[in-house]
Enzyme design. Structure first.
Site, PDB file in Angstrom:
ATOM      1  N   GLY A  67       4.026  26.561  17.810  1.00 44.96           N
ATOM      2  CA  GLY A  67       4.001  25.162  17.420  1.00 44.96           C
ATOM      3  C   GLY A  67       4.143  24.243  18.615  1.00 44.96           C
ATOM      4  O   GLY A  67       4.195  23.020  18.454  1.00 44.96           O
ATOM      5  N   THR A  69       3.070  22.029  21.672  1.00 46.41           N
ATOM      6  CA  THR A  69       1.869  21.237  21.941  1.00 46.41           C
ATOM      7  C   THR A  69       1.810  20.886  23.430  1.00 46.41           C
ATOM      8  O   THR A  69       2.763  21.107  24.169  1.00 46.41           O
ATOM      9  CB  THR A  69       1.849  19.955  21.096  1.00 46.41           C
ATOM     10  OG1 THR A  69       3.050  19.214  21.333  1.00 46.41           O
ATOM     11  CG2 THR A  69       1.767  20.292  19.612  1.00 46.41           C
ATOM     12  N   SER A  91      -0.743  25.922  15.928  1.00 43.16           N
ATOM     13  CA  SER A  91      -0.920  24.686  15.164  1.00 43.16           C
ATOM     14  C   SER A  91      -0.054  23.586  15.759  1.00 43.16           C
ATOM     15  O   SER A  91       1.116  23.827  16.095  1.00 43.16           O
ATOM     16  CB  SER A  91      -0.532  24.888  13.701  1.00 43.16           C
ATOM     17  OG  SER A  91      -0.655  23.665  12.985  1.00 43.16           O
ATOM     18  N   ASN A  93       0.970  21.129  14.040  1.00 43.43           N
ATOM     19  CA  ASN A  93       1.769  20.583  12.947  1.00 43.43           C
ATOM     20  C   ASN A  93       1.816  21.587  11.797  1.00 43.43           C
ATOM     21  O   ASN A  93       0.810  22.230  11.496  1.00 43.43           O
ATOM     22  CB  ASN A  93       1.180  19.255  12.473  1.00 43.43           C
ATOM     23  CG  ASN A  93       2.125  18.477  11.580  1.00 43.43           C
ATOM     24  OD1 ASN A  93       2.367  18.847  10.439  1.00 43.43           O
ATOM     25  ND2 ASN A  93       2.683  17.401  12.105  1.00 43.43           N
ATOM     26  N   PHE A  94       2.988  21.702  11.154  1.00 44.98           N
ATOM     27  CA  PHE A  94       3.150  22.645  10.048  1.00 44.98           C
ATOM     28  C   PHE A  94       3.501  21.934   8.744  1.00 44.98           C
ATOM     29  O   PHE A  94       4.184  22.482   7.882  1.00 44.98           O
ATOM     30  CB  PHE A  94       4.221  23.681  10.405  1.00 44.98           C
ATOM     31  CG  PHE A  94       3.732  24.699  11.394  1.00 44.98           C
ATOM     32  CD1 PHE A  94       3.183  25.901  10.967  1.00 44.98           C
ATOM     33  CD2 PHE A  94       3.781  24.444  12.744  1.00 44.98           C
ATOM     34  CE1 PHE A  94       2.703  26.833  11.878  1.00 44.98           C
ATOM     35  CE2 PHE A  94       3.312  25.359  13.679  1.00 44.98           C
ATOM     36  CZ  PHE A  94       2.778  26.566  13.240  1.00 44.98           C
ATOM     37  N   HIS A 123       7.230   9.145  17.493  1.00 45.86           N
ATOM     38  CA  HIS A 123       8.087  10.335  17.503  1.00 45.86           C
ATOM     39  C   HIS A 123       9.418  10.005  18.174  1.00 45.86           C
ATOM     40  O   HIS A 123       9.607   8.923  18.724  1.00 45.86           O
ATOM     41  CB  HIS A 123       7.409  11.489  18.242  1.00 45.86           C
ATOM     42  CG  HIS A 123       6.399  12.211  17.422  1.00 45.86           C
ATOM     43  ND1 HIS A 123       5.086  11.805  17.326  1.00 45.86           N
ATOM     44  CD2 HIS A 123       6.494  13.312  16.636  1.00 45.86           C
ATOM     45  CE1 HIS A 123       4.420  12.629  16.533  1.00 45.86           C
ATOM     46  NE2 HIS A 123       5.260  13.552  16.112  1.00 45.86           N
ATOM     47  N   HIS A 124      10.312  10.975  18.138  1.00 46.89           N
ATOM     48  CA  HIS A 124      11.622  10.828  18.776  1.00 46.89           C
ATOM     49  C   HIS A 124      11.475  10.721  20.296  1.00 46.89           C
ATOM     50  O   HIS A 124      10.484  11.151  20.880  1.00 46.89           O
ATOM     51  CB  HIS A 124      12.531  12.001  18.408  1.00 46.89           C
ATOM     52  CG  HIS A 124      11.955  13.346  18.741  1.00 46.89           C
ATOM     53  ND1 HIS A 124      12.058  13.923  19.999  1.00 46.89           N
ATOM     54  CD2 HIS A 124      11.246  14.212  17.993  1.00 46.89           C
ATOM     55  CE1 HIS A 124      11.457  15.087  20.008  1.00 46.89           C
ATOM     56  NE2 HIS A 124      10.952  15.298  18.795  1.00 46.89           N
ATOM     57  N   LYS A 127      10.424  13.716  22.721  1.00 50.05           N
ATOM     58  CA  LYS A 127       9.138  14.402  22.652  1.00 50.05           C
ATOM     59  C   LYS A 127       8.377  14.185  23.955  1.00 50.05           C
ATOM     60  O   LYS A 127       8.146  13.050  24.378  1.00 50.05           O
ATOM     61  CB  LYS A 127       8.310  13.904  21.470  1.00 50.05           C
ATOM     62  CG  LYS A 127       7.016  14.704  21.277  1.00 50.05           C
ATOM     63  CD  LYS A 127       6.389  14.430  19.936  1.00 50.05           C
ATOM     64  CE  LYS A 127       5.125  15.251  19.734  1.00 50.05           C
ATOM     65  NZ  LYS A 127       5.384  16.701  19.754  1.00 50.05           N
ATOM     66  N   THR A 134      -0.368  16.365  17.075  1.00 50.73           N
ATOM     67  CA  THR A 134      -0.839  16.032  15.728  1.00 50.73           C
ATOM     68  C   THR A 134      -1.805  14.851  15.756  1.00 50.73           C
ATOM     69  O   THR A 134      -2.835  14.862  15.068  1.00 50.73           O
ATOM     70  CB  THR A 134       0.352  15.702  14.802  1.00 50.73           C
ATOM     71  OG1 THR A 134       1.207  16.846  14.721  1.00 50.73           O
ATOM     72  CG2 THR A 134      -0.122  15.334  13.408  1.00 50.73           C
TER      73      THR A 134
END
Length: 213
Positions: A67, A69, A91, A93-94, A123-124, A127, A134
């Site tokens: 996951g 990125t 991916s 995003n899940f 986002h936070h 990140k 995403t």
């Protein structure tokens, strides 16, 4: 499910809470623990750790779920090459909600060019990649779609897609209310991945494999 984690951040901690997941190993900066052979490797870390994730997956002959990125094209190509030997799911995003939005965009791709489009993602503050994986994943449905990124404390993830003409505007908004939505998706995907043959898989492929609606 016996899991070896690559990374030790908030997402890993959330996944570890799942009652059917047992952490049997962790690799992170200045941290390495291995208690027993894992059934699967789960990586939510940093692109710099990719080689370690692959090394462990090949060592244990275990599927690799990623996951993380921010990979470059060369790293993605490397993952696809390694997937000849083990099952790999990558991916950005899940969340099933994000997959639903992606499917909507793809199913209406012929009409998207009629609209001016924009994606706004928030986002936070911790990140690292900007824009988010995403946002890039959603933007790939367009010929061109600018992305605006914001970083705000304690935001799990908000993605807005704005489609506008002179006469109408469509806004599609997805907000993750907690990281649990992602951890549930990861567990569901991991269950399916451990039953797969070698190959390069997406989250979308696995969650819709028995649903042709």
């Amino acid at each position: 499910m016996r899991v070896f984690f690559v990374g030790n951040g908030k997402m890993i901690k959330e996944i570890s809470k799942h009652p059917n997941i047992t952490c049997v190993g962790v690799f992170d900066k200045n941290l390495y623990v291995l208690l027993e052979k894992p059934e699967i490797i789960i990586d939510f870390s940093h692109p710099n750790f990719l080689n370690e994730s692959i090394k462990k997956a090949l060592e244990f002959k275990a599927p690799l779920l990623i996951g993380t990125t921010g990979y470059n094209d060369k790293q993605i190509a490397y993952l696809k090459d390694i997937s000849k030997y083990i099952p790999i799911l990558y991916s950005p995003n899940f969340s099933t909600g994000i997959i639903m939005i992606k499917n909507f965009l793809e199913n209406n791709k012929a009409s998207l060019s009629l609209y001016d489009s924009k994606i706004i993602e928030t986002h936070h503050t911790n990140k690292v990649d900007k824009p988010s994986g995403t946002a890039i994943y959603l933007a790939n449905s367009f010929d061109f779609c600018p992305i605006t990124s914001h970083r705000v404390k304690d935001i799990n993830g908000i993605h807005e897609i704005i489609l506008k003409t002179d006469n109408e505007m469509i806004t599609i908004r997805h907000e993750a209310l907690s990281k649990k939505v992602f951890s549930l998706g990861v567990y569901d995907a991991a269950q399916k991945l451990i039953k797969k043959d070698s190959g390069f898989y997406s989250y979308e492929e696995l969650i819709y494999e028995n649903n042709h609606c």
